[in-house]
Scaffold this active site. Structure first.
Site, PDB file in Angstrom:
ATOM      1  N   LYS A  22      83.631  29.750  37.470  1.00  0.00           N
ATOM      2  CA  LYS A  22      84.487  29.324  36.346  1.00  0.00           C
ATOM      3  C   LYS A  22      85.873  29.000  36.878  1.00  0.00           C
ATOM      4  O   LYS A  22      86.281  29.481  37.940  1.00  0.00           O
ATOM      5  CB  LYS A  22      84.582  30.401  35.267  1.00  0.00           C
ATOM      6  CG  LYS A  22      85.161  31.768  35.694  1.00  0.00           C
ATOM      7  CD  LYS A  22      86.660  31.841  35.748  1.00  0.00           C
ATOM      8  CE  LYS A  22      87.167  33.167  36.319  1.00  0.00           C
ATOM      9  NZ  LYS A  22      88.570  33.151  36.726  1.00  0.00           N
ATOM     10  N   VAL A  35      84.355  34.053  47.782  1.00  0.00           N
ATOM     11  CA  VAL A  35      84.533  35.434  47.299  1.00  0.00           C
ATOM     12  C   VAL A  35      86.022  35.753  47.131  1.00  0.00           C
ATOM     13  O   VAL A  35      86.840  35.318  47.950  1.00  0.00           O
ATOM     14  CB  VAL A  35      83.877  36.414  48.311  1.00  0.00           C
ATOM     15  CG1 VAL A  35      84.135  37.860  47.915  1.00  0.00           C
ATOM     16  CG2 VAL A  35      82.386  36.141  48.402  1.00  0.00           C
ATOM     17  N   ALA A  36      86.340  36.521  46.084  1.00  0.00           N
ATOM     18  CA  ALA A  36      87.723  36.915  45.795  1.00  0.00           C
ATOM     19  C   ALA A  36      88.618  35.680  45.753  1.00  0.00           C
ATOM     20  O   ALA A  36      89.631  35.589  46.445  1.00  0.00           O
ATOM     21  CB  ALA A  36      88.223  37.941  46.816  1.00  0.00           C
ATOM     22  N   ALA A  37      88.201  34.725  44.934  1.00  0.00           N
ATOM     23  CA  ALA A  37      88.816  33.393  44.928  1.00  0.00           C
ATOM     24  C   ALA A  37      89.385  32.995  43.574  1.00  0.00           C
ATOM     25  O   ALA A  37      89.926  31.910  43.432  1.00  0.00           O
ATOM     26  CB  ALA A  37      87.764  32.367  45.360  1.00  0.00           C
ATOM     27  N   GLY A  38      89.208  33.842  42.544  1.00  0.00           N
ATOM     28  CA  GLY A  38      89.646  33.454  41.198  1.00  0.00           C
ATOM     29  C   GLY A  38      88.626  32.587  40.490  1.00  0.00           C
ATOM     30  O   GLY A  38      88.913  31.965  39.470  1.00  0.00           O
ATOM     31  N   LEU A  39      87.400  32.551  41.031  1.00  0.00           N
ATOM     32  CA  LEU A  39      86.350  31.697  40.461  1.00  0.00           C
ATOM     33  C   LEU A  39      85.246  32.517  39.784  1.00  0.00           C
ATOM     34  O   LEU A  39      84.240  31.946  39.339  1.00  0.00           O
ATOM     35  CB  LEU A  39      85.741  30.806  41.557  1.00  0.00           C
ATOM     36  CG  LEU A  39      86.712  29.800  42.186  1.00  0.00           C
ATOM     37  CD1 LEU A  39      86.063  29.084  43.366  1.00  0.00           C
ATOM     38  CD2 LEU A  39      87.206  28.782  41.158  1.00  0.00           C
ATOM     39  N   GLY A  58      82.901  34.521  40.818  1.00  0.00           N
ATOM     40  CA  GLY A  58      81.548  34.471  41.395  1.00  0.00           C
ATOM     41  C   GLY A  58      80.757  35.762  41.210  1.00  0.00           C
ATOM     42  O   GLY A  58      79.588  35.725  40.813  1.00  0.00           O
ATOM     43  N   GLY A  59      81.367  36.892  41.477  1.00  0.00           N
ATOM     44  CA  GLY A  59      80.665  38.173  41.344  1.00  0.00           C
ATOM     45  C   GLY A  59      80.270  38.430  39.900  1.00  0.00           C
ATOM     46  O   GLY A  59      79.164  38.907  39.613  1.00  0.00           O
ATOM     47  N   SER A  60      81.168  38.091  38.973  1.00  0.00           N
ATOM     48  CA  SER A  60      80.875  38.280  37.547  1.00  0.00           C
ATOM     49  C   SER A  60      79.707  37.404  37.116  1.00  0.00           C
ATOM     50  O   SER A  60      78.853  37.812  36.334  1.00  0.00           O
ATOM     51  CB  SER A  60      82.097  37.913  36.702  1.00  0.00           C
ATOM     52  OG  SER A  60      83.203  38.683  37.088  1.00  0.00           O
ATOM     53  N   ASP A 104      85.114  39.584  32.818  1.00  0.00           N
ATOM     54  CA  ASP A 104      84.667  38.185  32.855  1.00  0.00           C
ATOM     55  C   ASP A 104      83.155  38.048  32.684  1.00  0.00           C
ATOM     56  O   ASP A 104      82.657  36.945  32.479  1.00  0.00           O
ATOM     57  CB  ASP A 104      85.011  37.546  34.213  1.00  0.00           C
ATOM     58  CG  ASP A 104      86.479  37.202  34.342  1.00  0.00           C
ATOM     59  OD1 ASP A 104      87.210  37.348  33.336  1.00  0.00           O
ATOM     60  OD2 ASP A 104      86.881  36.793  35.439  1.00  0.00           O
TER      61      ASP A 104
HETATM   62  P1  ATP Z   1      87.587  36.962  39.257  1.00  0.00           P
HETATM   63  O1  ATP Z   1      87.913  35.506  39.129  1.00  0.00           O
HETATM   64  O2  ATP Z   1      86.628  37.469  38.212  1.00  0.00           O
HETATM   65  O3  ATP Z   1      88.747  37.840  39.471  1.00  0.00           O
HETATM   66  P2  ATP Z   1      86.931  36.574  41.980  1.00  0.00           P
HETATM   67  O4  ATP Z   1      86.255  35.250  42.105  1.00  0.00           O
HETATM   68  O5  ATP Z   1      88.367  36.608  42.333  1.00  0.00           O
HETATM   69  O6  ATP Z   1      86.692  37.123  40.537  1.00  0.00           O
HETATM   70  P3  ATP Z   1      84.642  37.804  43.175  1.00  0.00           P
HETATM   71  O7  ATP Z   1      84.234  36.772  44.156  1.00  0.00           O
HETATM   72  O8  ATP Z   1      83.875  37.907  41.918  1.00  0.00           O
HETATM   73  O9  ATP Z   1      86.205  37.618  42.857  1.00  0.00           O
HETATM   74  O10 ATP Z   1      84.604  39.221  43.904  1.00  0.00           O
HETATM   75  C1  ATP Z   1      85.678  40.024  44.200  1.00  0.00           C
HETATM   76  C2  ATP Z   1      85.220  41.324  44.892  1.00  0.00           C
HETATM   77  O11 ATP Z   1      83.979  41.787  44.367  1.00  0.00           O
HETATM   78  C3  ATP Z   1      85.024  41.161  46.384  1.00  0.00           C
HETATM   79  O12 ATP Z   1      85.816  42.138  47.007  1.00  0.00           O
HETATM   80  C4  ATP Z   1      83.560  41.406  46.654  1.00  0.00           C
HETATM   81  O13 ATP Z   1      83.311  42.180  47.814  1.00  0.00           O
HETATM   82  C5  ATP Z   1      83.067  42.159  45.426  1.00  0.00           C
HETATM   83  N1  ATP Z   1      81.713  41.737  45.019  1.00  0.00           N
HETATM   84  C6  ATP Z   1      80.756  42.534  44.576  1.00  0.00           C
HETATM   85  N2  ATP Z   1      79.646  41.867  44.279  1.00  0.00           N
HETATM   86  C7  ATP Z   1      79.898  40.569  44.528  1.00  0.00           C
HETATM   87  C8  ATP Z   1      79.119  39.382  44.419  1.00  0.00           C
HETATM   88  N3  ATP Z   1      77.868  39.396  43.994  1.00  0.00           N
HETATM   89  N4  ATP Z   1      79.702  38.211  44.744  1.00  0.00           N
HETATM   90  C9  ATP Z   1      81.002  38.201  45.145  1.00  0.00           C
HETATM   91  N5  ATP Z   1      81.758  39.302  45.292  1.00  0.00           N
HETATM   92  C10 ATP Z   1      81.232  40.484  44.979  1.00  0.00           C
END
Ligand code: ATP
Length: 286
Positions: free
Chosen positions: A7, A90-94, A96-98, A131
């Site tokens: 997202k 990962v940890a990108a504001g997108l 992905g984990g959610s 999210d």
């Molecule tokens: P948001 O935009 O919701 O803040 P994000 O994109 O910044 O999320 P994610 O990629 O969802 O961050 O993940 C952040 C943290 O969650 C990372 O430190 C990662 O190790 C942990 N994590 C746990 N499960 C997952 C997964 N399936 N995919 C990505 N990261 C995961």
């Protein structure tokens, strides 16, 4: 196999800190077709294989947590063999984990024959992350409260975007932790974005992009400013940071235009994608 979308936040405003420690926010969330791929198969025990070796495969992974929570809540004793092919940074504001967590709930609900409604799944999803419920719904929503109160925004056009990520992970918790005490804002930009989407004009939507966390993240990650300038110089109609960063995105006139912009901003050290917005259900079986 399921495609689990990333997202972006077309508008994001942190409005202030709540007594429960969370921040009150207003945001327009938009799913895009940059996706992870999730396969969920029958098995006696629960296991997870992930294509990205940097990610945990135990309880640290939101997929495992989602499966465990659903199993507990439903009294399900079955397992599953889950495979994640990771493409969303990962940890990108997108988100992905959610997104992966939401897809896990959706897939296990079917695999285990639980027949939970989407609303019931969403009630469990919010305990995994604010999210997560968004990804169980349709591609665009206004989110308020802690981000978990969703109002779908259907039928407001399709857009082509260019995402740029500097390959520097950024923790959401760290960014929110830097919001100064006493910070207050009103949800004006978010309301403006809801209005802009009604026009279905990429230019109007581009003019309404907003994220009040940029002022906090830009000093931490100077690349944010450079990536936004590069997108605008390459022809994007507007550019802004997504979520708590550090990914930024620009709005293009069309998907072809987005691909042109992507090729122009493709710098060493940055990852770029031309994407389309997703309308309809975010979780899709392929
Ligand atoms: P948001 O935009 O919701 O803040 P994000 O994109 O910044 O999320 P994610 O990629 O969802 O961050 O993940 C952040 C943290 O969650 C990372 O430190 C990662 O190790 C942990 N994590 C746990 N499960 C997952 C997964 N399936 N995919 C990505 N990261 C995961």
């Amino acid at each position: 196999m399921l495609r689990t979308s990333a997202k972006v936040n077309l508008a994001l405003e942190v409005l202030g800190k709540r007594d429960d420690g969370y921040h009150e926010i207003a945001t327009v969330m938009q799913a895009v077709d940059l996706c992870d791929r999730l396969t969920v198969e029958t098995a006696d025990t629960l296991s997870l294989v992930v294509s990205n070796p940097a990610l945990p495969t135990d309880d640290g992974n939101l997929i495992v947590r989602a499966a465990a929570r659903l199993g507990e809540a439903a009294g399900a004793t079955k397992g599953a063999r889950i495979t994640l092919d990771k493409h969303i940074p990962v940890a990108a504001g997108l988100g992905g984990g959610s997104s992966d967590a939401a897809a896990t709930l959706w897939a296990l609900n079917r695999l285990w024959g639980l027949r939970w409604s989407r609303a019931r799944l969403a009630g469990l999803a919010v305990r995994l992350g604010m999210d997560v419920p968004f990804f169980l719904g349709t591609g665009r929503a206004l989110a308020t409260g802690r981000g978990e109160q969703l109002e779908p925004l259907p039928g407001a056009g399709a857009y082509a975007l260019v995402l740029v990520n500097p390959n520097v992970p950024l923790s959401t918790g760290e960014v929110y932790g830097r919001v100064p005490a006493g910070w207050t804002a009103e949800a004006r930009s978010t309301r403006r974005m809801v209005e802009a989407l009604r026009t279905r004009s990429a230019r109007t939507v581009a003019g309404a992009l907003a994220n009040n966390l940029e002022s906090i993240v830009e000093p931490m990650v100077p690349a944010i400013r450079h990536m936004k300038s590069a997108l605008l110089a390459a022809g994007a109609l507007g550019a802004v940071m997504s979520g708590s960063g550090p990914t930024v995105f620009g709005v293009a006139r069309s998907y072809d235009h987005a691909r042109q912009i992507r090729s122009r901003v493709n710098r060493a050290g940055w990852s770029c994608w031309a994407v389309r917005t997703v309308s309809g259900r975010v979780i899709r079986a392929v």
